[in-house]
Structures are given as structure tokens and as C-alpha cells.
Design a protein around this motif. Sequence first.
Motif, mmCIF file in Angstrom:
data_model
loop_
_atom_site.group_PDB
_atom_site.id
_atom_site.type_symbol
_atom_site.label_atom_id
_atom_site.label_comp_id
_atom_site.label_asym_id
_atom_site.label_seq_id
_atom_site.Cartn_x
_atom_site.Cartn_y
_atom_site.Cartn_z
ATOM 1 N N GLU A 166 14.590 102.151 1.943
ATOM 2 C CA GLU A 166 13.866 102.857 0.887
ATOM 3 C C GLU A 166 13.581 104.300 1.289
ATOM 4 O OE1 GLU A 166 11.250 99.221 -0.985
ATOM 5 O OE2 GLU A 166 10.910 99.857 1.086
ATOM 6 N N ILE A 167 13.238 104.515 2.562
ATOM 7 C CA ILE A 167 13.008 105.883 3.043
ATOM 8 C C ILE A 167 14.288 106.700 2.905
ATOM 9 C CG2 ILE A 167 12.508 107.279 5.085
ATOM 10 C CD1 ILE A 167 10.651 104.987 5.997
ATOM 11 N N ALA A 168 15.417 106.103 3.263
ATOM 12 C CA ALA A 168 16.693 106.802 3.135
ATOM 13 C C ALA A 168 16.972 107.161 1.682
ATOM 14 C CB ALA A 168 17.817 105.930 3.687
ATOM 15 N N GLU A 169 16.656 106.254 0.748
ATOM 16 C CA GLU A 169 16.836 106.535 -0.685
ATOM 17 C C GLU A 169 15.986 107.725 -1.116
ATOM 18 O OE1 GLU A 169 17.609 103.109 -3.747
ATOM 19 O OE2 GLU A 169 16.020 102.489 -2.374
ATOM 20 N N VAL A 170 14.722 107.739 -0.665
ATOM 21 C CA VAL A 170 13.814 108.821 -1.040
ATOM 22 C C VAL A 170 14.320 110.150 -0.494
ATOM 23 C CG1 VAL A 170 11.484 109.749 -0.714
ATOM 24 C CG2 VAL A 170 11.792 107.327 -1.288
ATOM 25 N N LEU A 171 14.821 110.157 0.726
ATOM 26 C CA LEU A 171 15.319 111.401 1.318
ATOM 27 C C LEU A 171 16.554 111.918 0.579
ATOM 28 C CD1 LEU A 171 14.853 110.610 5.113
ATOM 29 C CD2 LEU A 171 13.409 112.039 3.649
ATOM 30 N N VAL A 172 17.430 111.011 0.147
ATOM 31 C CA VAL A 172 18.592 111.428 -0.650
ATOM 32 C C VAL A 172 18.130 111.997 -1.983
ATOM 33 C CG1 VAL A 172 20.625 110.607 -1.894
ATOM 34 C CG2 VAL A 172 20.212 109.848 0.455
ATOM 35 N N LEU A 173 17.166 111.346 -2.607
ATOM 36 C CA LEU A 173 16.613 111.840 -3.865
ATOM 37 C C LEU A 173 16.035 113.241 -3.683
ATOM 38 C CD1 LEU A 173 15.456 111.641 -6.762
ATOM 39 C CD2 LEU A 173 13.548 110.319 -5.804
ATOM 40 N N ALA A 174 15.279 113.430 -2.619
ATOM 41 C CA ALA A 174 14.668 114.739 -2.370
ATOM 42 C C ALA A 174 15.732 115.806 -2.161
ATOM 43 C CB ALA A 174 13.749 114.658 -1.148
ATOM 44 N N ASP A 183 6.800 108.048 9.641
ATOM 45 C CA ASP A 183 5.759 107.463 10.486
ATOM 46 C C ASP A 183 5.188 106.228 9.797
ATOM 47 O OD1 ASP A 183 3.615 106.794 12.063
ATOM 48 O OD2 ASP A 183 2.596 108.737 11.897
ATOM 49 N N GLU A 184 5.563 105.059 10.294
ATOM 50 C CA GLU A 184 5.133 103.824 9.627
ATOM 51 C C GLU A 184 3.636 103.588 9.720
ATOM 52 O OE1 GLU A 184 5.934 100.685 13.320
ATOM 53 O OE2 GLU A 184 7.309 100.746 11.618
ATOM 54 N N HIS A 185 2.951 104.309 10.605
ATOM 55 C CA HIS A 185 1.511 104.135 10.754
ATOM 56 C C HIS A 185 0.702 105.137 9.933
ATOM 57 C CE1 HIS A 185 2.357 101.269 13.889
ATOM 58 N NE2 HIS A 185 3.032 102.166 14.580
ATOM 59 N N ALA A 186 1.359 106.092 9.300
ATOM 60 C CA ALA A 186 0.640 107.103 8.523
ATOM 61 C C ALA A 186 0.099 106.477 7.241
ATOM 62 C CB ALA A 186 1.574 108.257 8.181
ATOM 63 N N PRO A 187 -1.210 106.601 6.991
ATOM 64 C CA PRO A 187 -1.772 106.024 5.763
ATOM 65 C C PRO A 187 -1.276 106.766 4.528
ATOM 66 C CG PRO A 187 -3.432 107.319 6.921
ATOM 67 C CD PRO A 187 -2.237 107.265 7.816
ATOM 68 N N ALA A 188 -0.634 106.031 3.646
ATOM 69 C CA ALA A 188 -0.085 106.638 2.427
ATOM 70 C C ALA A 188 0.156 105.564 1.391
ATOM 71 C CB ALA A 188 1.218 107.380 2.732
#
Length: 308
Positions: free
Chosen positions: A21-29, A51-56
Motif C-alpha cells: 500500500e505504501i508503494a501504491e501511495v508513492l506511485v500515486l504521489a 516509519d511504521e511506528h509514526a502515529p498517523a
Amino acid sequence: MSSTEATSDQVSRADRLGPAEIAEVLVLARTAGDADGADPFDEHVLLRLRDEHAPATHLIARGDDGTLTGYAHLDTSDPGTGVGVELVVHPAYRRRGTGRALARGVLATATGPLRAWAHGDHPSAAALAVDLGFARARVLWQLRRPLTAPLGEAGLPDGVTLRAFRLGTDDEAWLTLNARAFADHPEQGRWTVDDLRVRLGEPWFDPAGFLLAVDSATGRLLGYHWTKVHERPGSARIGEVYVLGVEPSAHGGGLGRALTTAGLAYLRDRRGLDRVMLYVDESNAAALALYERIGFARWSAHVNYQLG
């Protein structure tokens, strides 16, 4: 995706994204940035995505066929200053209500004040902000300058020498100076050890391009010019005045201009670049005037909208 729940108009919510999903978001961006001429996310968001520990909180919009059509990132790390929001819609899926659905998801999800960046000051982002009651609160200008034009002469003040940043040795002293130099800045002045070290570990980091001005007699840090080089496939390389700061007690002696010139010369002569950019707040009239005097011109605007 974990802790996922439906929100509205094919928008889902998650507290964490998986690698795919992160890879998808980066391609979208990247796709949106290429179409708009301005990347939709700042460095802070891109670092937090990894960062998997970053609160978001993550809001994901998908079409009927599962295509990622939009994404919103909600930074919930500092409730005291509100929730930071950055949002992007795929260029091929705009004017279909995706951005509005994501924005409604943000309003339904977030608690407290909201701070949303519109990178590139896109007209559709401005219209959506007005419709939802956001107020235009801050403008960050990207300035650019050719490095092929003369840089001019700007020598260091007497008693000041220039050297490269030393990892593991200068960290704490630099953080102290950075906090003093940007005491009134809403982001830069609040950097922690973790904020610094994650950037020191980035592939682009170049200690030789992190220039420190020091008192020749005492070794005390008086200023710095941290340069950065942007390199990505399909795009021309460009340098950046990543961060430039001067100890408040050293203002007025020409150190800021000398550091600026030294960093630009490094990007031109040592890194072989022909253009450079930087970011500066519209409200910082003194910095804008300095940069325009040495050949920078306004390129694009990034607008912060606030609600609550």
C-alpha cells in the motif's frame, strides 16, 4: 491494512499501511507531482510513510476496480498543534468527487484543529478549502536560481571558518543552534535528535555538503548551510538550500550571505549542478529580500490552510 473501516464514497481508513500500500501511495504521489509540477507531499510525510511506528491515520480512496484514486495522510503526532493533513487525487480521477470524499473523511476522522498543505497552490485545492471553511493561513514560496549565473563574492567574517558536518560529533551542538536559529519557526525549530538522525541516514545525505561556520578561536557553531541534491529517474537533478541558519547573536555580519554563497558554490563546483531551489515563508520578508538580491526568483507557492 489493519484497523480498517469504511468511511464514505469508497474511502477507507487505516492506522497502518503495509509495504504494498505504501508503494501504491508513492506511485500515486509521483504521478500527481509530474502532472502538477509540484509534489503533493512534503518530506515530513514521506518519511512518516516509511516509519511504521509514526502515529498517523491513512484515508484511502479506490475505484470500483480497486485502483488507488486518492489518499490523505493525517499526522496525529502532536495533538497540541492540531492534525496535519496532506491529500492527493490521481490526475486521471479528478473532478469526480474523490477529493471532496477524502476531505469529508478527514473532517469525520480528525479531532481538534486541522492544518492542511496545498502544494503548488492548485486552484481546485483552494476551492475545496473555501467550501469546507478552511482559512488561508500561511504561504511557503519555492524560489529557484540558475547556478550558471555568477554567484558574486561573499567572504566569511573575520574569525570564522567553514568545515563539513561530523556525524556523531556535531549532532547535539547543531540541534541547539538550529533551535536558536529557528526559535519562532513552527516546524524547523522543533527538530529532535530522531528528526536529525533519520535525515542523516537518508540516501541523499552528503556530509561534505553540510557546511558549518565555526568560531576559529573556540570552535563554537555560528551558522550552517545544509545542502541537498534531488535525483530521481526521468527528472533533471536540482540542488536545494535544504536548511540555512545563523546564530542570532551573529546576525548582521554577513554570515548568512557567505554561507548561502558557499553552499551554492559547492552544489555547482562539487556536485556539477546547474540549478538550485529553496523554500522560504512569505512572512519572512528579510530572507525573501536576501534571496532575491542574490538571484533567486519565485517559482511556486505552497499554502497552508487551517480550520479550528
